[in-house]
Design a protein around this motif. Sequence first.
Motif, PDB file in Angstrom:
ATOM      1  N   ASN A  39      22.273  12.352 -25.035  1.00 19.49           N
ATOM      2  CA  ASN A  39      21.174  13.200 -25.494  1.00 19.49           C
ATOM      3  C   ASN A  39      20.544  12.732 -26.797  1.00 19.49           C
ATOM      4  O   ASN A  39      19.655  13.380 -27.324  1.00 19.49           O
ATOM      5  CB  ASN A  39      21.650  14.653 -25.639  1.00 19.49           C
ATOM      6  CG  ASN A  39      22.692  14.815 -26.729  1.00 19.49           C
ATOM      7  OD1 ASN A  39      23.436  13.873 -27.012  1.00 19.49           O
ATOM      8  ND2 ASN A  39      22.769  15.993 -27.327  1.00 19.49           N
ATOM      9  N   THR A  63      18.729  22.185 -28.552  1.00 16.43           N
ATOM     10  CA  THR A  63      17.990  20.958 -28.847  1.00 16.43           C
ATOM     11  C   THR A  63      17.727  20.887 -30.343  1.00 16.43           C
ATOM     12  O   THR A  63      17.022  21.743 -30.889  1.00 16.43           O
ATOM     13  CB  THR A  63      16.652  20.930 -28.088  1.00 16.43           C
ATOM     14  OG1 THR A  63      16.903  21.009 -26.684  1.00 16.43           O
ATOM     15  CG2 THR A  63      15.894  19.642 -28.392  1.00 16.43           C
ATOM     16  N   SER A 119      23.829  20.281 -31.189  1.00 15.93           N
ATOM     17  CA  SER A 119      24.231  19.570 -29.976  1.00 15.93           C
ATOM     18  C   SER A 119      25.498  20.179 -29.383  1.00 15.93           C
ATOM     19  O   SER A 119      25.603  20.357 -28.166  1.00 15.93           O
ATOM     20  CB  SER A 119      24.459  18.083 -30.279  1.00 15.93           C
ATOM     21  OG  SER A 119      23.256  17.461 -30.648  1.00 15.93           O
TER      22      SER A 119
END
Length: 453
Positions: A3, A37, A32
């Motif tokens: 990510n 986000t 995270s």
Amino acid sequence: MENLPKSVQIVLRRLEEDGQEAWCVGGCVRDSLLGRTPEDWDVTTSALPEQIMELFGAQARPTGLQHGTVSVTLEGETVEVTTFRVDGTYHDHRRPDQVTFTRSLEEDLHRRDFTINAMALNLRGELRDPFCGQSDLAAGVLRCVGEPERRFEEDALRILRGMRFASVLGLRVEEATAMGIHRCAPLLAQIAPERIAKELMGLLVGARADAVLREYPDVIGVFWPEILPMVGFDQRNRHHCYDVWEHTLHALSYTPPDPVVRCVMLLHDIGKPKTFTLDAEGHGHFRGHPLVSRDLSEEMLRRLKCSNAFCQTVTRLVEWHDRGICQDERTLRRALYSLGEQDLRRLLVIKRADNLAQSPAFRQRQAELDWAEKELARLLDEQACMSLRDLAVNGKDLTDMGLRGPEIGAMLETLLERVVDGELPNDSAVLLDTARQLRAYALARKDQVLGGK
């Protein structure tokens, strides 16, 4: 880590290839782990600032070299890269007087505010968590790194940051940290009002804003002392089952996380202690409190240097919060004309929350608000005339009739008001005929006055 934004991956990889340690650190790691986000990605590294500048060349620019920070722009995104450091003394309760660079990640993490922000994650997903921030996060606990009072004395803004985290992330403040917040609250008087405003608005839109405010009115009272008289103020009124402060917090809990609405809810009854009177039967009244609340709210928001637009919107809704706008179509149309769609919708939310925070026996206004919302939807669907741009006549039409200068604007406003009130249809022929009659009447009155002289 899958990510990680590509820009962050490139920064970490280049630093590691240069023989340096490089870690994502702080809020991005916390978010995270929560499955959120991150808004920003910060990197901490063993590389010195000049090494970072040399490594990234034209992609790097110095944005805080005295504190070891370089901004690196890659893939259209900017990553803040800061050298491992140990902070020196803080004389202004905001920023360290000097910093010392170190080769130890753990020493860097030790200077940070809360355990949930003192975690670091590298390119391979390895987590460094010397202060058990991950377990605190899992348990929903907010805890300072080290001694709370020392952390808050270093940077007093951490007090409000902690309250914001508790509100937004739904965390319980650990006992020693909570005591430190209360004890160090007066230090907020030395923090720039703009920074206080930013943290306060972030706190207000959190899911637990009411609970956090309930626990820390003394903190808010440092920069907004007008809050404190509300706490425990008995309303002595059958419409209310809570004191002014508890009513405020319950009302706030019924609103969506719109900073304007939440701020209005916090301030809508700020004028009640100043306007309190008792009648012969011992019942409390607060006549004129919306106007007093409006004036106090404006002063309080200006003190925090909030924008003019924000101040104007909040204070207008504070003034309107107790007005009757749901009696009939005419009053609702008037409110729509005065406030516009967005703020009328906000006002209905505010009035609904205000009513839900009253005694259960007096919550019947919910039906009136249901009607108002449906009626508003109908008016908007029918594209009802609510502004000059919707009016079937314009300035040119009135100029052709012979009106000049300020007369034109005044006549348009008069016609619009009559359309809004339902006295006239929004039809050009009817409006122009009415304008001729009004002008003829005005000219006749003027002749009479001159003739009398």
